[in-house]
Design a protein around this motif. Sequence first.
Motif, PDB file in Angstrom:
ATOM      1  N   UNK A 443      22.390  24.761 -57.496  1.00 29.41           N
ATOM      2  CA  UNK A 443      21.768  25.049 -58.790  1.00 29.41           C
ATOM      3  C   UNK A 443      20.674  24.039 -59.116  1.00 29.41           C
ATOM      4  N   UNK A 444      20.963  22.742 -58.909  1.00 27.26           N
ATOM      5  CA  UNK A 444      19.983  21.695 -59.201  1.00 27.26           C
ATOM      6  C   UNK A 444      18.800  21.750 -58.238  1.00 27.26           C
ATOM      7  N   UNK A 445      19.093  22.134 -56.995  1.00 27.85           N
ATOM      8  CA  UNK A 445      18.039  22.204 -55.983  1.00 27.85           C
ATOM      9  C   UNK A 445      17.020  23.287 -56.324  1.00 27.85           C
ATOM     10  N   UNK A 446      17.464  24.334 -56.976  1.00 28.78           N
ATOM     11  CA  UNK A 446      16.564  25.432 -57.325  1.00 28.78           C
ATOM     12  C   UNK A 446      15.492  25.001 -58.327  1.00 28.78           C
ATOM     13  N   UNK A 447      15.746  23.945 -59.064  1.00 34.59           N
ATOM     14  CA  UNK A 447      14.762  23.469 -60.045  1.00 34.59           C
ATOM     15  C   UNK A 447      14.069  22.179 -59.612  1.00 34.59           C
ATOM     16  N   UNK A 448      14.455  21.672 -58.429  1.00 35.27           N
ATOM     17  CA  UNK A 448      13.926  20.379 -57.989  1.00 35.27           C
ATOM     18  C   UNK A 448      12.412  20.410 -57.802  1.00 35.27           C
ATOM     19  N   UNK A 449      11.876  21.509 -57.256  1.00 34.45           N
ATOM     20  CA  UNK A 449      10.429  21.600 -57.054  1.00 34.45           C
ATOM     21  C   UNK A 449       9.687  21.595 -58.382  1.00 34.45           C
ATOM     22  N   UNK A 450      10.171  22.400 -59.305  1.00 35.60           N
ATOM     23  CA  UNK A 450       9.507  22.472 -60.611  1.00 35.60           C
ATOM     24  C   UNK A 450       9.567  21.131 -61.344  1.00 35.60           C
ATOM     25  N   UNK A 451      10.665  20.410 -61.169  1.00 36.25           N
ATOM     26  CA  UNK A 451      10.819  19.118 -61.838  1.00 36.25           C
ATOM     27  C   UNK A 451      10.140  17.976 -61.080  1.00 36.25           C
ATOM     28  N   UNK A 452       9.525  18.306 -59.932  1.00 40.95           N
ATOM     29  CA  UNK A 452       8.835  17.314 -59.098  1.00 40.95           C
ATOM     30  C   UNK A 452       9.785  16.197 -58.654  1.00 40.95           C
ATOM     31  N   UNK A 453      11.013  16.587 -58.328  1.00 42.40           N
ATOM     32  CA  UNK A 453      11.996  15.604 -57.872  1.00 42.40           C
ATOM     33  C   UNK A 453      11.954  15.389 -56.367  1.00 42.40           C
ATOM     34  N   UNK A 479      14.805  12.874 -55.136  1.00 47.17           N
ATOM     35  CA  UNK A 479      15.033  11.834 -56.136  1.00 47.17           C
ATOM     36  C   UNK A 479      15.483  12.504 -57.434  1.00 47.17           C
ATOM     37  N   UNK A 480      16.795  12.757 -57.509  1.00 47.61           N
ATOM     38  CA  UNK A 480      17.355  13.475 -58.657  1.00 47.61           C
ATOM     39  C   UNK A 480      17.329  12.580 -59.896  1.00 47.61           C
ATOM     40  N   UNK A 481      17.061  13.193 -61.042  1.00 48.81           N
ATOM     41  CA  UNK A 481      16.925  12.420 -62.282  1.00 48.81           C
ATOM     42  C   UNK A 481      18.214  11.698 -62.662  1.00 48.81           C
ATOM     43  N   UNK A 482      19.367  12.233 -62.249  1.00 44.83           N
ATOM     44  CA  UNK A 482      20.640  11.597 -62.582  1.00 44.83           C
ATOM     45  C   UNK A 482      21.322  10.982 -61.364  1.00 44.83           C
ATOM     46  N   UNK A 483      21.212  11.626 -60.217  1.00 50.36           N
ATOM     47  CA  UNK A 483      21.923  11.152 -59.023  1.00 50.36           C
ATOM     48  C   UNK A 483      21.144  10.105 -58.243  1.00 50.36           C
ATOM     49  N   UNK A 484      19.846   9.955 -58.536  1.00 41.50           N
ATOM     50  CA  UNK A 484      19.019   9.048 -57.748  1.00 41.50           C
ATOM     51  C   UNK A 484      18.598   9.703 -56.447  1.00 41.50           C
ATOM     52  N   UNK A 503      10.602  27.902 -49.493  1.00 44.60           N
ATOM     53  CA  UNK A 503       9.656  27.294 -50.447  1.00 44.60           C
ATOM     54  C   UNK A 503       9.614  25.775 -50.341  1.00 44.60           C
ATOM     55  N   UNK A 504      10.764  25.147 -50.056  1.00 45.15           N
ATOM     56  CA  UNK A 504      10.769  23.686 -49.903  1.00 45.15           C
ATOM     57  C   UNK A 504       9.953  23.296 -48.680  1.00 45.15           C
ATOM     58  N   UNK A 505      10.137  24.026 -47.574  1.00 42.05           N
ATOM     59  CA  UNK A 505       9.379  23.737 -46.356  1.00 42.05           C
ATOM     60  C   UNK A 505       7.887  23.899 -46.558  1.00 42.05           C
ATOM     61  N   UNK A 506       7.485  24.952 -47.283  1.00 38.70           N
ATOM     62  CA  UNK A 506       6.061  25.146 -47.569  1.00 38.70           C
ATOM     63  C   UNK A 506       5.502  23.969 -48.355  1.00 38.70           C
ATOM     64  N   UNK A 507       6.291  23.467 -49.306  1.00 37.70           N
ATOM     65  CA  UNK A 507       5.847  22.320 -50.103  1.00 37.70           C
ATOM     66  C   UNK A 507       5.695  21.086 -49.228  1.00 37.70           C
ATOM     67  N   UNK A 508       6.644  20.861 -48.318  1.00 39.61           N
ATOM     68  CA  UNK A 508       6.601  19.687 -47.441  1.00 39.61           C
ATOM     69  C   UNK A 508       5.346  19.714 -46.571  1.00 39.61           C
ATOM     70  N   UNK A 509       5.043  20.855 -45.964  1.00 37.30           N
ATOM     71  CA  UNK A 509       3.860  20.967 -45.102  1.00 37.30           C
ATOM     72  C   UNK A 509       2.592  20.670 -45.885  1.00 37.30           C
ATOM     73  N   UNK A 510       2.483  21.262 -47.063  1.00 34.54           N
ATOM     74  CA  UNK A 510       1.265  21.076 -47.862  1.00 34.54           C
ATOM     75  C   UNK A 510       1.122  19.622 -48.306  1.00 34.54           C
ATOM     76  N   UNK A 511       2.220  18.988 -48.783  1.00 35.51           N
ATOM     77  CA  UNK A 511       2.144  17.610 -49.246  1.00 35.51           C
ATOM     78  C   UNK A 511       1.821  16.653 -48.102  1.00 35.51           C
ATOM     79  N   UNK A 512       2.417  16.902 -46.926  1.00 29.94           N
ATOM     80  CA  UNK A 512       2.155  16.031 -45.778  1.00 29.94           C
ATOM     81  C   UNK A 512       0.690  16.114 -45.360  1.00 29.94           C
ATOM     82  N   UNK A 513       0.144  17.319 -45.347  1.00 28.48           N
ATOM     83  CA  UNK A 513      -1.264  17.491 -44.966  1.00 28.48           C
ATOM     84  C   UNK A 513      -2.193  16.865 -46.012  1.00 28.48           C
ATOM     85  N   UNK A 514      -1.870  17.040 -47.278  1.00 29.79           N
ATOM     86  CA  UNK A 514      -2.667  16.421 -48.336  1.00 29.79           C
ATOM     87  C   UNK A 514      -2.690  14.901 -48.186  1.00 29.79           C
ATOM     88  N   UNK A 515      -1.501  14.324 -47.910  1.00 33.34           N
ATOM     89  CA  UNK A 515      -1.408  12.874 -47.793  1.00 33.34           C
ATOM     90  C   UNK A 515      -2.180  12.362 -46.582  1.00 33.34           C
TER      91      UNK A 515
END
Length: 698
Positions: A443-453, A479-484, A503-515
């Motif tokens: 449940x928390x993982x589903x909102x992790x991208x939106x929360x930029x965690x 980096x969870x807001x409560x669990x660290x 969707x998480x994998x797509x985010x990882x590829x894009x962020x790695x290439x941007x960096x």
Amino acid sequence: MLNNILVLTNDPNEAEMLKAALGQSKNLFRIEWLRHLSSGINRLRMADMDAIIVNLSLPDSSGIATFDKLFAVAPHTPILTLSLSEEATLAKEAVAHGAQGYLSRAYLESKIIPQALLNIIQRKQIEEDINQQKVRAEIALNSINDAVICTNLSAHIDYLNTSAVEMTGWSREEAYGLHINKVFNIVDGSTNQPPLENPVHLVLERNEPMGLNAGTLLIQRDGMTIPIEDSVSPIRDHNGEMTGVVIVFHDVSAAHEMAKRMEHLAQHDFLTNLPNRLLLNDRIAHAITLAQRTNTQLAVLFLDLDNFKNINDSLGHETGDKLLQSVTERLCSCVRGSDTVSRQGGDEFVILLSSGEYGVDANLTANKILKSLSLPHQIAKTTLHITTSIGISLYPADGVDAQTLIKNADTAMYDAKETGRNNYKFFRNEMNVRAVERQLIESQLRTALDKKELELYYQPKVNLNTGMITGVEALLRWNHSEWGVTATDRFINIAEDCGLIVPIGNWVIRQACLQAKQWIDTGLKPIRVAVNISAIEFHQNNFVDNIRQVLIDTGLDANYLQLEITESVLIRDAKATAKVLQQLRAMQVQIALDDFGTGYSSLSYLNQFPIDVLKIDQSFVCGIQSVTDEAIIVSAIIGMGNNLKLCVVAEGVENQIQLDFLKVKHCKEGQGNYFSPPLKADNFAKLLTINKSELAEA
């Protein structure tokens, strides 16, 4: 409209008189005059005429034979004969042979000839149209699968189409004129008794359509019966008066069989033919009702095959399916006929033990299953080994409905997996805590991208000889807001199970290439960034297109991107995998084979697929001492990779002993905490600016 008229006569006066008579109607007729029958026949073979006027006495033919020859060539063209009064008999004979009429040569100048000829042409055209419609209707009726029978007002048959002939067993010749009850002999399928009244008689009485009763059986001429369906309707003329009855029906034997088949498929698994979730729930509900009446228990066993995904990914779905069928046979042999073995989907099975001393039976059955499944499975020429983890729930202690019993057995099964697999566990209430935790993570993982965690850490790859940083691997952290900061292994499997890995994998590829592009833009030396790709991501239909779009959007040169895949990705669908890898190679994206040696390692993969980098799994590097099995394996992998001109990277380098060993064996690159732990992007940028050679000697 201009009508083309062919005149065949050897008498010029007749021809001229006809031309004059027909010429009175301007723009209606075009006359073509010929003297010989042979010329006329040749002309008709070249093109159709709208009408023919012929004198039956021609130089090359005379009498009725002239007409017959002409009619044989143009049977659908109106033909009129020219005759004298004394030739009336011949003219009438021609009419009997198919002529539309005859003209008396004494009245060729009559003004009514144009209109009479036009009427004949139009009448013939109407007849042809009607005949054509009849032919089309007949073809259509004989082309449909439905049977059609028509009767007159006395219920005697006057038409059957081809399907009706086949279904009833009566030919048209035999059926015409027979009473409908003789040919359309029907009974009620539920009683095998004739209906109170044939529906044809009811339609004749009521003058309104009606359907055949459900379950109607047609008794064929040979005594066999077939189920039929459809309707009976009155036939009415243009005044609305009933002239007969039409019965339209079709054989529903195949539909009945299909319905039974569909019902079976709806309740059974297509691969194993075991009851599915729907049928299992129904049987558990019935078993609970019986247990309530008899004050007894019942048991539900939830099974999940251990590491089945590795076999499926490594050896292919066909082998995996055959293994599931082999497992099914063994499970069925471990239970009684009164029990139910069902497949929930994938590699999950549920067993209902619905009789006997249930608590004891559950122990005995679980042990029997563990022993049976652990024996080798021979699939084609491959010997496979598989084990299972089993969770057990009991009625009524662990639930009073099917859903709760299955859920709690599932929970107990996960506990069995966490305590070593290949065993069984009875449900306990405290197990729900772990199940709730897993659900919470999802449940928390589903909102992790939106929360930029989610964030990426970067670990360098180092040239073992020069100490220079040659590349970097992007590693995902949460980096969870409560669990660290949450360890990847705590949530990555859950992400794969629930589909969030894409969707998480797509985010990882894009962020790695941007960096990587940002480092280059700030003046740092360009290095290749590596990203781990799961099997689920890789086999998405748009995977290559997504990679291409990310490179376009970020501006990163494809040569600076490396994708790390495992052996399971290669084996899942070799043909499709090779196509994807070739497309990536064409883009100049590098491919690294990760965790080599831990799966179904095969040299053929290295030749079959365009692999650039071979990464030795850290489990082998960790065990390196002077002379150990791990050291021998590492040496062999390095040698093989070097011979194949691949860049070999050792993962998990933690100390100087391991580094020295890898250098001696000519391993090109290394990665591990000995050089640097995974760092945030800013700290990694600082690492790139220091003396690289110190990394290998520190």
